[in-house]
Enzyme design. Structure first.
Site, PDB file in Angstrom:
ATOM      1  N   THR A 184      49.361  56.121  -8.354  1.00  0.00           N
ATOM      2  CA  THR A 184      48.868  57.076  -9.719  1.00  0.00           C
ATOM      3  C   THR A 184      49.212  56.225 -10.941  1.00  0.00           C
ATOM      4  OG1 THR A 184      49.509  58.936  -8.463  1.00  0.00           O
ATOM      5  CG2 THR A 184      49.483  59.257 -10.803  1.00  0.00           C
ATOM      6  N   THR A 220      53.990  56.860  -5.808  1.00  0.00           N
ATOM      7  CA  THR A 220      55.196  57.576  -5.641  1.00  0.00           C
ATOM      8  C   THR A 220      55.622  58.107  -4.310  1.00  0.00           C
ATOM      9  OG1 THR A 220      54.492  59.694  -6.563  1.00  0.00           O
ATOM     10  CG2 THR A 220      55.475  58.630  -8.221  1.00  0.00           C
ATOM     11  N   ASP A 221      54.450  58.322  -3.500  1.00  0.00           N
ATOM     12  CA  ASP A 221      54.966  59.295  -2.297  1.00  0.00           C
ATOM     13  C   ASP A 221      55.864  58.301  -1.405  1.00  0.00           C
ATOM     14  OD1 ASP A 221      53.246  61.164  -2.978  1.00  0.00           O
ATOM     15  OD2 ASP A 221      51.712  60.919  -1.487  1.00  0.00           O
ATOM     16  N   LYS A 278      61.993  61.305  -2.959  1.00  0.00           N
ATOM     17  CA  LYS A 278      61.192  62.352  -3.966  1.00  0.00           C
ATOM     18  C   LYS A 278      61.193  63.459  -3.495  1.00  0.00           C
ATOM     19  CE  LYS A 278      56.013  62.705  -5.324  1.00  0.00           C
ATOM     20  NZ  LYS A 278      54.955  61.971  -5.011  1.00  0.00           N
TER      21      LYS A 278
END
Lengths: 426, 625
Positions: free
Chosen positions: A96, A172-173, A250
């Protein structure tokens, strides 16, 4: 792009062309926009001069190209200004933070190059001389161990050729997996390796990318010698937290402050300045070596009521290592015991972690835990399941025998096991 | 020639456009977050000039988060949910009422707005229909587009470079209706706004009250430029605002002509600048000495040929226009200009000193800017740019409407580059079936409703108009269905409420539920129509209906009236003996107010006259003795 009836109507007119669409006595004039692949084939999309897009249903419509109109195409942002000073390498991997609107799918997709990303934030060049390079460009859910290897090698190369620190922009996942992998693979690391991402894409005015990136660069210049994740510490754009690679996770699907240190406090915070705690490893000199040996045949297996024992048996047939996310202090339904026993008999290490994430496994308290221990299951202490999974890949890649596997799994190699847990971390 | 166009924004009475939050505004909030925004490139790689100007100010935004009306979506911590189809249907209905054609597929866009009023840095907006029209006595006016968009957050304060917003208003569905610039007079403008407002209210699904409808007005005159005036809330102000803007543009054209006559050339304007901090080292100006004491600087900027043009009539002062730019673009409090000096503690000598420092002649003017160096420099740029525009004429810009009908500079006109697709929301197909269904269910327009009220309920045309235009036609019809006489219900909803409002009562308390309660009590004979104003007054004061009914409700019996009448007469025996039967009228007033409308006037009068006669007869008897 356009297909079916819409493609028929357009007859090869390219998106970006100025067109007039006539329909029902009405004319829509504007620039033909690309169509999302997920959209139907019955509408064409035109960007009106007001800036609005509208969809026009194709039946009874006629399209005319406006001659002499200039075709508008996207301009890339200017390259970042060159600046002297301490060198920070910025390695792009996608995600992202490096994403923008993609017309193929109508969604956000990694498309920016690392240079473009920095070009959008020219003031970052005031912090350091930034050397930006894209290693690969994928969404982090598509990351595989081979990407970790390549990245580790690239990071080592940058650090060994004069960079003060490395910033890795990443989706980020699965950022915490990559962070752990780098933490285990980079031997002799004495400089900051900072993974950073964004929860809101960089083409939005409200993106968290700028603060995250600025903070990451600051951390890359700081007195730190380990792999960390730097992301928003709260929902405000004021401070980022510096998380140890092997203790971060996360914990929210969408919030800016999704990343949390689990079972230990963050190593520090970054606002206008970098403030780091005593727990951190400090900066030191020396050659960095990327030990990229990994045994990829490791499985992360979750225990839950009703889990099928056959599933575990199936895994034992195919994998060389098993990390179990057990319930509570590290338990599994008894139905899984035969599978675990067989794995251990066949020399396949089984490491126990917990679905609670917070806290430490303790298999001595209840008989079911004691039974697993006596079978030879390795207690994962307060390691996060994903970290134990990556660590077992690494350990199986480097260890000579089962004893060494056990010893290494019980040793904190990159801060993944903490000997004491303070009350305030939960 | 005058050309006026409108944008009308109306909040819809539904939940929010992209999440499940309610659209109610709240006074309390539980959490706050601080954010910054940066301009993004549009999909064509351009950056919007209005967005850039906001960004240059590097502002902090603080968002107050009321739990009742905001969630992660308003906080920009979660993508928008699917669009609220109820709002889409209302927007389409309004479009049909305005003779516009719905688009076949609605595409939500991100309109870049980096003043912080949207946490995302953009407003989600979509064209739902195009090419409509509305007729006025002065001619037909085109409706260019009908858009559905999300309302911005509510600004609640600003201090020390931090702008504070509350998130309760963010995301309320908003219909934006844009007319073509076909309007040619201030009166026609008012008529257009009124008629569109009626169409909106005819749906019965729009929010009412202060701030729920806002007009932006675009004004241009021949030789002038398009100026957008934002945030007009009061319909009555529209003609005045337009007239003032026409005057302002004409004046700017005159100023430009005068400057050109004086030989001023735009490219040479604003070049002379000098740091005159030392010159004001011992100034008697409190403003300047305070700034210098805090480490600030004073900068003088020469404007050759501008002498006499900076001051002048209120609303038509170039000095004021420059000051507005300085405030908005540099965050300074304002400026001093040579047409108003010496004054404010600044001496003749200091003025001369500045003139010498800038080597200015008699026909030249200057401005003084004071404050932090970086802000002063930004201010000087703003002054120079605006002064250059003065040579050219009327600058295109966005201005904010003030309550007194004047306007002030807000920002440059935003360009079309500020739009890019909102990819988090899939396009919404507007099927033929949906449009046909909505067309069949169109609400009754005001004109038709007035006709019907006259025909069906026997209201006078005037009363019918009041109920429909300014009252609550739906509530009126419900009251009639309950059995209240139409004229009584209509009067209560119009004149009575107006009088109470005029007396300062909190008529906001008299919502639908309360009014229906009162009407059914009326229909059941638990109170009289005469006591209605008094009952409503009590309720507006916060009383409970049942309690008020107990206290004043129920019709007074003849017996009770007689007892009261006797009491009133005896208390005023002297007066009654003096005036004889002529005392009836004054006493009637006293009695009615004692009864607070709980009895029919005719009956009260009759009883009063009987008792008066009896009293007088007895008095006579007594006197004879």
């Amino acid at each position: 792009m356009y297909r079916g009836r819409a493609a028929e109507l357009l007859g090869g007119i390219e998106p970006g062309t100025r067109v007039r669409v006539h329909k029902g006595g009405r004319t829509y004039e504007g620039i033909l926009m690309p169509r999302s692949e997920l959209g139907d084939d019955r509408h064409v999309v035109v960007k009106l001069d007001s800036g609005y897009n509208v969809g026009i249903e194709v039946s009874g419509a006629r399209v005319e190209v406006v001659e002499g109109a200039e075709r508008r195409v996207a301009q890339p942002p200017p390259p970042p200004p060159a600046a002297g000073g301490r060198v920070v390498s910025v390695l792009g991997t996608g995600g992202t933070i490096a994403s923008r609107v993609d017309y193929a799918t109508g969604a956000v997709h990694p498309a920016y190059t690392a240079e473009e990303l920095l070009g959008a934030y020219p003031e970052l060049a005031e912090l350091a001389e930034l050397r930006a390079r894209v290693v690969f460009s994928i969404l982090s859910e598509n990351m595989r161990p081979e990407h970790w290897r390549r990245l580790a090698e690239e990071v080592a190369r940058e650090l060994n050729s004069g960079a003060e620190g490395v910033v890795v922009t990443h989706g980020t996942d699965t950022m915490s997996f990559t962070a752990s992998a780098l933490a285990f693979m980079l031997r002799g690391l004495g400089k900051p390796v900072v993974l950073v991402g964004a929860q809101r894409s960089s083409d939005r005015p409200s993106s968290d990318a700028y603060l995250n990136l600025r903070s990451a660069i600051r951390v890359a210049l700081s007195d730190l010698g380990e792999v960390v994740v730097v992301m928003h510490a709260s929902m405000s754009d004021e401070v980022c937290a510096v998380h140890r690679a092997t203790k971060v996770r996360k914990m929210h699907s969408t919030r800016r402050d999704a990343f949390r240190s689990i079972n230990s406090p963050p190593l520090g915070y970054v606002g206008e300045e970098v403030v780091l705690g005593e727990e951190r490893r400090r900066r030191s000199e020396g050659e960095v070596v990327a030990d990229t040996r990994l045994e990829e045949r490791v499985v992360l297996f979750k225990a839950y009521p009703g889990v099928s024992p056959e599933l575990l048996e199936w895994c034992v047939d195919r994998y060389r290592g098993v990390v179990i996310e057990g319930t509570g202090m590290g338990h599994v339904p008894e139905s899984l015991h035969p599978g675990i026993e067989r794995a251990l008999e066949e020399g396949i290490p089984v490491v126990m972690t917990t679905t609670t994430l917070n806290g430490r496994v303790d298999m001595k308290v209840y008989s079911s835990g004691r039974k697993l221990l006596s079978m030879g299951v390795i207690p994962g202490e307060d390691m996060l399941p994903e970290v134990a999974y990556v660590k077992l890949m690494h350990v199986l890649g480097v260890a000579e025998d089962m004893d060494e596997v056990r010893r290494l799994m019980l040793t904190s190699l990159a801060g993944e096991i903490t000997p004491r847990t303070l009350p305030e971390v939960f | 020639m005058l050309r006026v166009g409108f944008e009308i924004h109306q909040q819809l009475d539904t939940r929010k456009l992209f999440c499940g939050c309610s659209s109610e505004l709240t006074d309390s909030w539980e959490l706050s977050v601080r954010r910054q925004l940066r301009a993004a490139r549009s999909e064509l790689g351009e950056v919007d000039r209005a967005a850039l100007q906001e960004e240059r100010r590097a502002r902090w935004y603080e968002y107050q988060v009321p739990r009742a009306s905001s969630c992660l979506v308003e906080l920009d911590e979660e993508p928008p949910h699917e669009v609220n189809m109820e709002a889409v249907e209302i927007a389409l209905q309004v479009a049909l009422l305005l003779n516009a054609t719905p688009v076949d597929e609605i595409h939500f866009m991100r309109k870049i707005v980096v003043d912080g009023s949207n946490t995302s840095g953009f407003q989600r907006t979509a064209v739902v229909a195009m090419d409509g029209y509305i007729d006025t006595p002065q001619g037909r006016v085109g409706i260019a587009t009908v858009c559905l968009e999300e309302e911005a957050a509510r600004k609640v304060g600003e201090s020390g470079g931090v702008v504070t917003y509350r998130l309760d208003r963010l995301g309320i569905p908003l219909i934006e209706i844009s007319t073509t610039p076909d309007i040619t007079s201030p009166e026609q403008a008012k008529e257009v706004a009124r008629r569109i407002g009626e169409v909106l209210r005819a749906t019965g699904r729009v929010r009412r009250g202060i701030g729920t409808i806002r007009q932006d007005i675009n004004v241009s005159i021949s030789g002038g430029a398009r100026v957008e005036i934002k945030g007009v809330q009061d319909l009555a102000l529209i003609p005045e605002i337009i007239r003032r803007e026409v005057r302002r543009q004409r004046w700017l054209l005159e100023v430009a002509e005068e400057l050109r006559r004086r030989g001023v050339r735009a490219e040479e304007v604003g070049g002379e600048r000098a740091d005159v901090t030392e010159l004001f080292g011992s100034t008697r100006s409190k403003v300047l000495s305070g700034i210098i004491k805090r480490g600030g600087v004073v900068l003088a900027l020469g404007l050759r040929g501008f002498a006499g043009l900076l001051g002048g009539e209120a609303g038509l002062r170039l000095g004021a226009e420059l000051a507005q730019h300085v405030r908005v673009r540099a965050g300074l409090g304002g400026l001093f200009h040579s047409d108003e000096l010496p004054a404010y503690g600044i001496s003749e000598e200091e003025v001369e000193g500045v003139r010498r420092a800038l080597r200015l002649g008699d026909g030249d003017a200057f401005v003084l800017l004071a404050g932090e160096r970086s802000r002063v420099e930004a201010g000087a740029e703003a002054v120079a740019e605006r002064a250059k525009q003065a040579v050219q004429g009327v600058p295109e810009e966005t201005r904010a409407a003030q309550e007194d009908g004047t306007t002030r500079y807000m920002r440059p006109l935003p360009g079309a580059a500020r739009m890019y697709p909102e990819t988090d929301i899939p396009p919404v197909e507007v099927s033929r079936e949906l449009v046909e269904r909505l067309a069949e269910e169109l609400p009754e327009l005001y004109e038709d409703k007035i006709e019907r009220f006259v025909r069906e309920y026997g209201l006078s045309r005037e009363l019918a108009e009041q109920v429909v235009r300014r009252g609550e036609p739906e509530l009126f019809e419900e009251a009639v269905r309950l059995g209240v006489a139409p004229t009584v219900a209509a009067t209560a909803l119009t004149m009575t409420l107006r009088e109470l409002r005029r007396d300062g009562c909190e008529v906001e308390r008299l919502g639908r539920e309360v009014m229906l309660g009162v009407f059914s009590a009326l229909a059941q004979g638990r109170l009289t129509k005469e006591s209605l104003p008094e009952v409503l007054r009590e309720l507006a004061g916060g009383a409970e209906l049942e309690e008020v009914l107990r206290r004043m409700g129920g019709k007074a019996t003849e017996e009770e009236v007689r007892r009261l009448a006797k009491q009133v007469i005896e208390e005023r025996g002297e007066f009654v003996r003096e005036r004889g039967e002529g005392a009836a009228k004054p006493l009637m007033g006293v009695l009615m107010s004692e009864l607070r409308g709980r009895a029919e006037g005719r009956m009260v009068m009759q009883v009063l006259q009987e008792e008066l006669r009896r009293f007088l007869e007895e008095a006579e008897v007594k006197a004879e003795r």
